[in-house]
Design a protein around this motif. Structure first.
Motif, PDB file in Angstrom:
ATOM      1  N   TRP A 186      -7.709   6.774  -1.738  1.00  0.00           N
ATOM      2  CA  TRP A 186      -6.793   5.695  -2.389  1.00  0.00           C
ATOM      3  C   TRP A 186      -6.257   4.049  -1.499  1.00  0.00           C
ATOM      4  O   TRP A 186      -6.075   3.501  -2.266  1.00  0.00           O
ATOM      5  N   GLN A 187      -7.132   3.928  -0.586  1.00  0.00           N
ATOM      6  CA  GLN A 187      -6.867   2.933   0.162  1.00  0.00           C
ATOM      7  C   GLN A 187      -7.812   1.383  -0.295  1.00  0.00           C
ATOM      8  O   GLN A 187      -7.721   0.892  -0.863  1.00  0.00           O
ATOM      9  N   LYS A 188      -9.004   2.181  -1.187  1.00  0.00           N
ATOM     10  CA  LYS A 188      -9.611   1.246  -1.839  1.00  0.00           C
ATOM     11  C   LYS A 188      -9.265   0.956  -3.023  1.00  0.00           C
ATOM     12  O   LYS A 188      -9.105  -0.096  -3.503  1.00  0.00           O
ATOM     13  N   ARG A 229      -0.349   5.059  -0.889  1.00  0.00           N
ATOM     14  CA  ARG A 229      -0.839   6.447   0.004  1.00  0.00           C
ATOM     15  C   ARG A 229       0.230   6.985   0.030  1.00  0.00           C
ATOM     16  O   ARG A 229       0.345   8.365   0.572  1.00  0.00           O
ATOM     17  N   ARG A 283      -4.038  -7.904   9.277  1.00  0.00           N
ATOM     18  CA  ARG A 283      -5.061  -7.260   8.798  1.00  0.00           C
ATOM     19  C   ARG A 283      -6.527  -8.541   9.978  1.00  0.00           C
ATOM     20  O   ARG A 283      -7.645  -8.510   9.756  1.00  0.00           O
ATOM     21  N   SER A 289      -6.143   1.139  -3.656  1.00  0.00           N
ATOM     22  CA  SER A 289      -5.001   0.154  -3.597  1.00  0.00           C
ATOM     23  C   SER A 289      -5.595  -1.183  -3.662  1.00  0.00           C
ATOM     24  O   SER A 289      -5.050  -2.408  -3.816  1.00  0.00           O
ATOM     25  N   ALA A 290      -6.879  -1.423  -2.273  1.00  0.00           N
ATOM     26  CA  ALA A 290      -6.897  -3.396  -2.298  1.00  0.00           C
ATOM     27  C   ALA A 290      -7.783  -3.148  -2.813  1.00  0.00           C
ATOM     28  O   ALA A 290      -7.167  -4.866  -3.523  1.00  0.00           O
ATOM     29  N   ASN A 305       0.458  -1.171  -0.115  1.00  0.00           N
ATOM     30  CA  ASN A 305       0.276   0.059   0.599  1.00  0.00           C
ATOM     31  C   ASN A 305       0.720   1.189   0.121  1.00  0.00           C
ATOM     32  O   ASN A 305       0.259   2.473   0.255  1.00  0.00           O
TER      33      ASN A 305
END
Length: 228
Positions: A37-39, A22, A200, A41-42, A18
């Motif tokens: 960005w988190q979605k 980030r 996680r 990247s996932a 990530n």
């Protein structure tokens, strides 16, 4: 049996997958990307992995850089972002992924105890060399093994053969560490002692084998390997 060799998956295990997204999200002028960005990247990571599995099943191999680019293209389109400059920046940053904070000291502890250390990754040699150099961990690794040597992605059994080809010795003397549960499961079935780095707190995959050990990060690896 005593552990003599510690082998690590690279992406998601030693290197933070990530980190590229980030870092890009923190740059000026990236507001639309920063908001999701988190979605993105996932999705990028999900598709990157899916494409390795599908290509292995199809018997149509390509290098990991290609599936990395294709996964990013899918993710950006899926989240409604058309920005060639951002795409180029994300790919540039992927060559310089940060290692997780505990990685350098963990590897140094293994080497100080006389352990052999290696990476076994789907990554292409060029990608892996770039990440290792960026993280400054080349001096605490004995080998960087890429599946490009066999032309198929993990978890094909031939990929795990690369460890024996590099080091020899019984499989039960190898501690194989991965943040991908499916990878650790396959390595258990192959005969390695395995550790799943479950950062996680996810449930274990329902597969024919299970990881032998589970931990939340890499700090306990030297103790597990008998190096501390």
């Amino acid at each position: 049996m005593t552990i003599t060799t510690c082998v690590f998956d690279a992406y998601g295990t030693l290197f933070d997958v990530n980190a590229a997204a980030r870092e890009a999200a923190e740059e000026p002028g990236r507001d639309a990307f920063a908001a999701q960005w988190q979605k993105i990247s996932a999705t990028w990571r999900e598709k990157q992995l899916q494409y390795t599995w599908l290509r292995a099943t199809y018997g149509v191999h390509t290098d990991f850089w290609t599936v990395t680019m294709q996964g990013l293209d899918y993710a950006l389109e899926a989240h409604g972002i058309a920005d060639p400059d951002l795409r180029d920046r994300l790919l540039q940053l992927y060559w310089e992924l940060a290692a997780y904070p505990e990685v350098p000291s963990m590897l140094a502890a293994l080497k100080a105890a006389g352990m052999r250390t290696a990476i076994l990754s789907n990554g292409s040699p060029e990608m892996l060399n770039g990440a290792v150099e960026s993280a400054g961990i080349g001096d605490v690794l004995d080998a960087v093994l890429s599946v490009e040597q066999v032309g198929v992605f993990k978890p094909h059994r031939s990929t795990y053969d690369l460890v024996g080809q590099a080091f020899g010795g019984p499989r039960r003397e190898v501690l194989f560490v991965s943040s991908n549960c499916w990878d650790a499961c396959a390595a258990t079935g192959y005969g390695f002692v395995t550790a799943w780095v479950n950062r996680r707190s996810e449930p274990v995959d329902r597969l024919p084998w299970r990881p032998v050990h589970e931990m939340s990060d890499l700090t306990g690896i030297p103790r597990l390997a008998g190096a501390a």
